[in-house]
Design an enzyme around this catalytic site. Structure first.
Site, PDB file in Angstrom:
ATOM      1  N   THR A  52       2.421   8.262  -1.730  1.00  0.00           N
ATOM      2  CA  THR A  52       2.523   9.727  -1.779  1.00  0.00           C
ATOM      3  C   THR A  52       1.165  10.360  -1.494  1.00  0.00           C
ATOM      4  OG1 THR A  52       4.296   9.493  -3.405  1.00  0.00           O
ATOM      5  CG2 THR A  52       3.292  11.672  -3.201  1.00  0.00           C
ATOM      6  N   TRP A  53       0.115   9.736  -1.969  1.00  0.00           N
ATOM      7  CA  TRP A  53      -1.253  10.219  -1.755  1.00  0.00           C
ATOM      8  C   TRP A  53      -1.581  10.266  -0.263  1.00  0.00           C
ATOM      9  CZ3 TRP A  53      -6.085   7.206  -3.955  1.00  0.00           C
ATOM     10  CH2 TRP A  53      -7.217   8.008  -3.855  1.00  0.00           C
ATOM     11  N   HIS A 108       8.620   1.202   2.792  1.00  0.00           N
ATOM     12  CA  HIS A 108       8.075   0.093   1.999  1.00  0.00           C
ATOM     13  C   HIS A 108       8.590  -1.240   2.535  1.00  0.00           C
ATOM     14  CE1 HIS A 108       6.486   2.844  -0.946  1.00  0.00           C
ATOM     15  NE2 HIS A 108       7.655   3.185  -1.454  1.00  0.00           N
ATOM     16  N   SER A 228      -6.473  15.288  -4.654  1.00  0.00           N
ATOM     17  CA  SER A 228      -6.928  14.529  -5.823  1.00  0.00           C
ATOM     18  C   SER A 228      -5.728  14.277  -6.737  1.00  0.00           C
ATOM     19  CB  SER A 228      -8.003  15.309  -6.586  1.00  0.00           C
ATOM     20  OG  SER A 228      -7.437  16.470  -7.186  1.00  0.00           O
ATOM     21  N   LYS A 230      -5.451  14.718  -9.889  1.00  0.00           N
ATOM     22  CA  LYS A 230      -5.291  15.838 -10.822  1.00  0.00           C
ATOM     23  C   LYS A 230      -4.463  16.963 -10.192  1.00  0.00           C
ATOM     24  CE  LYS A 230      -8.147  19.374 -13.022  1.00  0.00           C
ATOM     25  NZ  LYS A 230      -9.498  19.961 -12.970  1.00  0.00           N
ATOM     26  N   ARG A 257       1.493   8.874 -12.909  1.00  0.00           N
ATOM     27  CA  ARG A 257       1.200   8.482 -14.285  1.00  0.00           C
ATOM     28  C   ARG A 257      -0.293   8.551 -14.588  1.00  0.00           C
ATOM     29  NH1 ARG A 257       0.658   3.820 -17.311  1.00  0.00           N
ATOM     30  NH2 ARG A 257       0.170   2.724 -15.380  1.00  0.00           N
TER      31      ARG A 257
END
Length: 295
Positions: A52-53, A108, A228, A230, A257
Site C-alpha cells: 500500500t505504501w 501478490h 509516511s 503516520k 498496525r
C-alpha cells in the site's frame, strides 16, 4: 449476517501447488483473459511488505504530486488488485475496466500464477521485499482481522505454517528469490522495505528514475510527508477503513498496525528465533539477497 457467514474464514485452496484465499483462487480463471499494456506498471510484493505504501507513492507520482487527485478514491480502486475477488465488492478485473492508462496494477502472485501477458509485454515492475520475521508477524495480525483468510490459530502454529509456505500466496522464501532472479532479465526495480523506512526520499528518487519521471524537490518532500506511516494510517483513502467490517475488522487489528522494522522482536521467543534462523539459512542458501531485520 448471512453475508458474514458466506464469506467468513474459508480454507485456502491450492492452485499449481500455491495456497490462496478461496475467492482469489476463483479469480485466476477470469484473469487469464487479462491483456497487459506496455505502459502498465505492476507493483508486486509478498503480502505485508509495503504494498500500500509503494502504491500510494506511485499514484502520487502519476498524479504529479497532486494530493487532491490522490483522494479521488481508496487505494484499492486507484491501483487495481489483479487477483482480488470477494462477494459483493468489484473484483480487480472489474476495477481495471474503469482504470485509465497509464495503469498502476498490484499483485501478490508468485511467478507460477502471474498472467504471462505481463512478461510478454515487458511491463515494468516495482517489487518490494521486507524481512521475513516482520512479514510473518504482520501477516499473523492481518489473518486475524481479514475475514476472507482462515483463522490463524496460535502465533506458534502460524509461524510454522509461514515457514512451511502453508499461508496464502505460499512461500515467502520462494517469492522474494524468484522475483529477484526475474530482475536480471525483466525491467524490475527491486526495493527493500527497510531501505524505504531508513531513507524514503532516496527510494522515491529511485522510483522516479525507474518510471522515467521527474518532480520538483519540494513535491518529493511533500510526497515523503504524505506517504509516511503516520499520515497513511489516518488517511481513509489508504488505511482500508472504507472496507466493510465483515471483510476487515479493524477493531481486531488495524490494517496499518505499526509500520516499522524490527517489530518481530516483541513477538518471537528466543527458541522461535533460533529455529527460524536455522530454517532461513537453509531456504536462502546460495541466494545473493540480503535483508536487514532491524534498523
Amino acid at each position: 449476517m448471512e453475508l458474514i457467514q458466506d464469506i467468513s474464514r474459508p480454507p485456502l485452496e491450492y492452485v499449481k501447488g500455491v495456497p490462496l484465499i478461496k475467492y482469489f483462487a476463483e479469480a485466476l480463471g477470469p484473469l487469464q483473459s487479462f491483456q497487459a499494456r506496455p505502459d502498465d506498471l505492476l507493483i508486486s510484493t509478498y503480502p505485508k511488505s509495503g504494498t500500500t505504501w509503494v502504491s500510494q507513492i506511485l499514484d502520487m507520482i502519476y498524479q504529479g504530486g497532486d494530493l487532491e487527485k490522490c483522494h479521488r478514491a481508496p487505494i484499492f480502486m486507484r491501483v487495481p488488485f489483479l487477483e482480488f475477488k470477494v462477494p459483493g465488492i468489484p473484483s480487480g478485473m472489474e476495477t481495471l475496466k474503469n482504470t485509465p492508462a497509464p495503469r498502476l496494477l498490484k499483485t501478490h502472485l508468485p511467478l507460477a500464477l502471474l498472467p504471462q501477458t505481463l512478461l510478454d509485454q515487458k511491463v515494468k515492475v516495482v517489487y518490494v521485499a521486507r524481512n521475513a520475521k516482520d512479514v510473518a508477524v504482520s501477516y499473523y495480525h492481518f489473518y486475524h482481522m481479514a475475514k476472507v483468510y482462515p483463522h490463524p490459530g496460535t502465533w506458534e502454529s502460524f509461524l510454522e505454517k509461514f515457514m512451511a509456505g502453508e499461508v496464502s500466496y505460499g512461500s515467502w522464501y520462494q517469492h522474494v528469490q524468484e522475483w529477484w532472479e526475474l530482475s536480471r532479465t525483466h525491467p524490475v526495480l527491486y526495493l527493500f522495505y527497510e531501505d524505504m523506512k531508513e531513507n524514503p526520499k532516496r527510494e522515491i528518487q529511485k522510483i522516479l528514475e525507474f518510471v522515467g519521471r521527474s518532480l520538483p524537490e519540494e513535491t518529493v518532500d511533500l510526497m515523503v510527508e504524505h506517504t509516511s506511516f503516520k499520515e497513511m494510517k489516518k488517511n481513509p483513502m489508504t488505511n482500508y477503513t472504507t472496507v466493510r467490517r465483515e471483510f476487515m475488522d479493524h477493531s481486531i487489528s488495524p490494517f496499518m498496525r505499526k509500520g516499522m522494522a524490527g517489530d518481530w522482536k516483541t513477538t518471537f521467543t528466543v527458541a522461535q528465533n533460533e529455529r527460524f534462523d536455522a530454517d532461513y539459512a537453509k531456504k536462502m542458501a546460495g541466494c545473493s539477497l540480503s535483508f536487514r531485520s532491524e534498523l
